[in-house]
Design a protein around this motif. Structure first.
Motif, short mmCIF file in Angstrom:
data_model
loop_
_atom_site.label_atom_id
_atom_site.label_comp_id
_atom_site.label_asym_id
_atom_site.label_seq_id
_atom_site.Cartn_x
_atom_site.Cartn_y
_atom_site.Cartn_z
N VAL A 1 -24.64 5.25 36.69
CA VAL A 1 -24.92 4.06 35.88
C VAL A 1 -23.68 3.73 35.07
CG1 VAL A 1 -26.39 3.02 34.12
CG2 VAL A 1 -27.37 4.63 35.77
N VAL A 2 -23.11 2.56 35.31
CA VAL A 2 -21.89 2.12 34.62
C VAL A 2 -22.27 1.27 33.41
CG1 VAL A 2 -19.76 0.79 34.86
CG2 VAL A 2 -20.61 2.16 36.79
N ALA A 3 -21.58 1.51 32.28
CA ALA A 3 -21.91 0.86 31.01
C ALA A 3 -23.30 1.28 30.56
CB ALA A 3 -21.79 -0.66 31.10
N ALA A 4 -23.54 2.59 30.62
CA ALA A 4 -24.88 3.14 30.39
C ALA A 4 -25.30 3.17 28.94
CB ALA A 4 -24.96 4.56 30.97
N SER A 5 -24.40 2.87 28.01
CA SER A 5 -24.79 2.87 26.59
C SER A 5 -25.02 1.47 26.05
CB SER A 5 -23.72 3.58 25.74
OG SER A 5 -22.49 2.89 25.80
N GLY A 6 -24.86 0.45 26.89
CA GLY A 6 -25.05 -0.93 26.44
C GLY A 6 -26.53 -1.32 26.39
N GLY A 7 -26.77 -2.57 26.03
CA GLY A 7 -28.14 -3.03 25.84
C GLY A 7 -29.02 -2.85 27.05
N THR A 8 -28.55 -3.28 28.22
CA THR A 8 -29.34 -3.12 29.44
C THR A 8 -29.05 -1.78 30.11
OG1 THR A 8 -29.27 -5.52 29.77
CG2 THR A 8 -29.92 -4.18 31.65
N THR B 1 -28.80 12.90 25.72
CA THR B 1 -29.32 12.31 26.95
C THR B 1 -29.26 13.31 28.10
OG1 THR B 1 -28.55 10.12 26.28
CG2 THR B 1 -29.02 10.43 28.61
N ALA B 2 -30.31 13.35 28.89
CA ALA B 2 -30.38 14.28 30.02
C ALA B 2 -29.65 13.69 31.23
CB ALA B 2 -31.83 14.56 30.36
N ALA B 3 -28.37 13.45 31.07
CA ALA B 3 -27.56 12.91 32.15
C ALA B 3 -26.16 13.50 32.05
CB ALA B 3 -27.48 11.39 32.06
N ARG B 4 -25.49 13.56 33.18
CA ARG B 4 -24.08 13.92 33.17
C ARG B 4 -23.32 12.73 32.63
NH1 ARG B 4 -20.44 13.22 38.08
NH2 ARG B 4 -18.47 14.25 37.54
N ILE B 5 -22.43 12.94 31.67
CA ILE B 5 -21.72 11.84 31.03
C ILE B 5 -20.24 11.90 31.38
CG2 ILE B 5 -21.13 10.77 28.83
CD1 ILE B 5 -23.71 11.94 27.70
N VAL B 6 -19.70 10.78 31.82
CA VAL B 6 -18.28 10.66 32.13
C VAL B 6 -17.69 9.58 31.24
CG1 VAL B 6 -16.57 10.04 33.88
CG2 VAL B 6 -18.57 11.42 34.51
N ALA B 7 -16.67 9.92 30.49
CA ALA B 7 -16.02 8.96 29.59
C ALA B 7 -15.01 8.12 30.38
CB ALA B 7 -15.31 9.69 28.46
N ALA B 8 -15.15 6.82 30.28
CA ALA B 8 -14.24 5.91 30.98
C ALA B 8 -14.19 4.58 30.26
CB ALA B 8 -14.67 5.71 32.43
N ASP B 9 -13.00 4.07 30.04
CA ASP B 9 -12.81 2.75 29.45
C ASP B 9 -12.59 1.77 30.59
OD1 ASP B 9 -12.11 0.46 28.14
OD2 ASP B 9 -10.52 1.36 26.92
N LEU B 10 -13.59 0.97 30.90
CA LEU B 10 -13.52 0.08 32.06
C LEU B 10 -12.61 -1.12 31.83
CD1 LEU B 10 -14.99 0.71 34.71
CD2 LEU B 10 -15.96 1.90 32.77
N SER B 11 -12.14 -1.31 30.58
CA SER B 11 -11.14 -2.37 30.37
C SER B 11 -9.77 -1.91 30.85
CB SER B 11 -11.08 -2.74 28.89
OG SER B 11 -10.71 -1.64 28.10
N VAL C 1 -21.64 6.51 32.99
CA VAL C 1 -20.24 6.17 32.71
C VAL C 1 -20.22 5.32 31.45
CG1 VAL C 1 -18.17 5.01 33.57
CG2 VAL C 1 -19.68 6.24 35.16
N VAL C 2 -19.57 5.84 30.41
CA VAL C 2 -19.55 5.16 29.11
C VAL C 2 -18.17 5.30 28.47
CG1 VAL C 2 -22.01 5.41 28.63
CG2 VAL C 2 -20.44 7.22 27.96
N ARG C 3 -17.85 4.36 27.60
CA ARG C 3 -16.58 4.44 26.87
C ARG C 3 -16.68 5.43 25.72
NH1 ARG C 3 -14.18 -1.14 25.04
NH2 ARG C 3 -16.20 -1.22 23.98
N THR C 4 -17.84 5.50 25.08
CA THR C 4 -18.03 6.37 23.92
C THR C 4 -19.17 7.35 24.19
OG1 THR C 4 -17.37 4.48 22.55
CG2 THR C 4 -18.31 6.40 21.41
N PRO C 5 -18.89 8.54 24.70
CA PRO C 5 -19.95 9.49 25.08
C PRO C 5 -20.92 9.85 23.96
CG PRO C 5 -17.86 10.18 26.01
CD PRO C 5 -17.55 9.05 25.07
N ARG C 6 -20.45 9.88 22.70
CA ARG C 6 -21.35 10.29 21.61
C ARG C 6 -22.54 9.36 21.47
NH1 ARG C 6 -20.31 6.86 17.49
NH2 ARG C 6 -18.24 5.91 17.36
#
Length: 222
Positions: A5-12, A40-50, A30-35
């Motif tokens: 899931v890309v942009a997983a911390s956003g509204g949708t 969350t019960a998911a594997r988190i990968v930090a990535a800045d998609l900009s 996939v999120v820019r800010t893992p904190r």
């Protein structure tokens, strides 16, 4: 199913993430800010998609059955992130052999010019009188740069060669999940002025098991 899931911390994106985990999927977020996803019960990968890093995205996507992206600008400074980030996701999918891609766009985008669609229809075939003459023109003016970014993103998705679907909802609300909504292939929903973010997430996840949505832009609304 194994999902990224890309942009997983956003509204949708957060609704996609939460619902996917609740359904028992193995999820990489996939999120820019893992904190933002602490606990969350998911594997988190930090990535800045900009400013996408190919190796990081390939790590996040490798082995997935599908990628769901809710990527889009939330501020003026982020304009262009949907196109840039999605192009990077597509390249990572190609590199890792992942085929299924579902992305979030917006209902007015079908009438927005883009490099691959320089003369789109003046009106979406699903729009009624109000949307054709008031709602859609107002939205395109107010969110001109955002929709232009999404239109270029859609170009990239259609040209990707992947098994893609594009979700085009109208205005979001933060109402609770209903799991009751309308959809239409290749057009907006007549009289569909809004939809809860949670329902958009539900619909995107449902498309994973619906092969008839591959290669389609799908209108969805309450």
């Amino acid at each position: 199913m194994k999902l990224t899931v890309v942009a997983a911390s956003g509204g949708t994106g957060r609704h996609i993430l939460t619902q996917a985990i609740a359904a028992g999927h193995d999820v990489t977020a996939v999120v820019r800010t893992p904190r933002k996803l602490d606990g969350t019960a998911a594997r988190i990968v930090a990535a800045d998609l900009s400013h996408p890093d190919p190796a990081t995205l390939q790590e996040a996507i490798a082995g997935a059955d599908a990628v769901l992206s809710a990527l889009g600008a939330t501020t003026a400074s982020e304009e262009g992130v949907a196109e840039r980030g999605t192009r990077a996701v597509i390249e990572a999918m190609r590199a890792t052999g992942v085929r299924r891609l579902i992305v979030l766009s917006a209902a007015p985008v079908g009438t927005v010019p883009s490099p691959q669609r320089p003369t789109p229809p003046k009106h979406d075939p699903g729009d009624g009188f109000f949307m054709r003459h008031l709602g859609a023109p107002f939205a395109r003016t107010k969110f001109r740069a955002h929709y232009a970014d999404l239109a270029r993103m859609e170009d990239a998705v259609r040209a990707s060669g992947l098994d893609w679907s594009i979700s085009r909802p109208p205005m979001f609300t933060d109402k609770p999940l209903t799991a009751h909504y309308r959809e239409a292939m290749g057009r907006n929903i007549r009289g569909g002025f809004s939809i809860p973010r949670a329902d958009v997430a539900h619909h995107m996840l449902a498309m994973l098991n619906r092969p008839e949505t591959v290669g389609q832009t799908v209108g969805v609304a309450s």
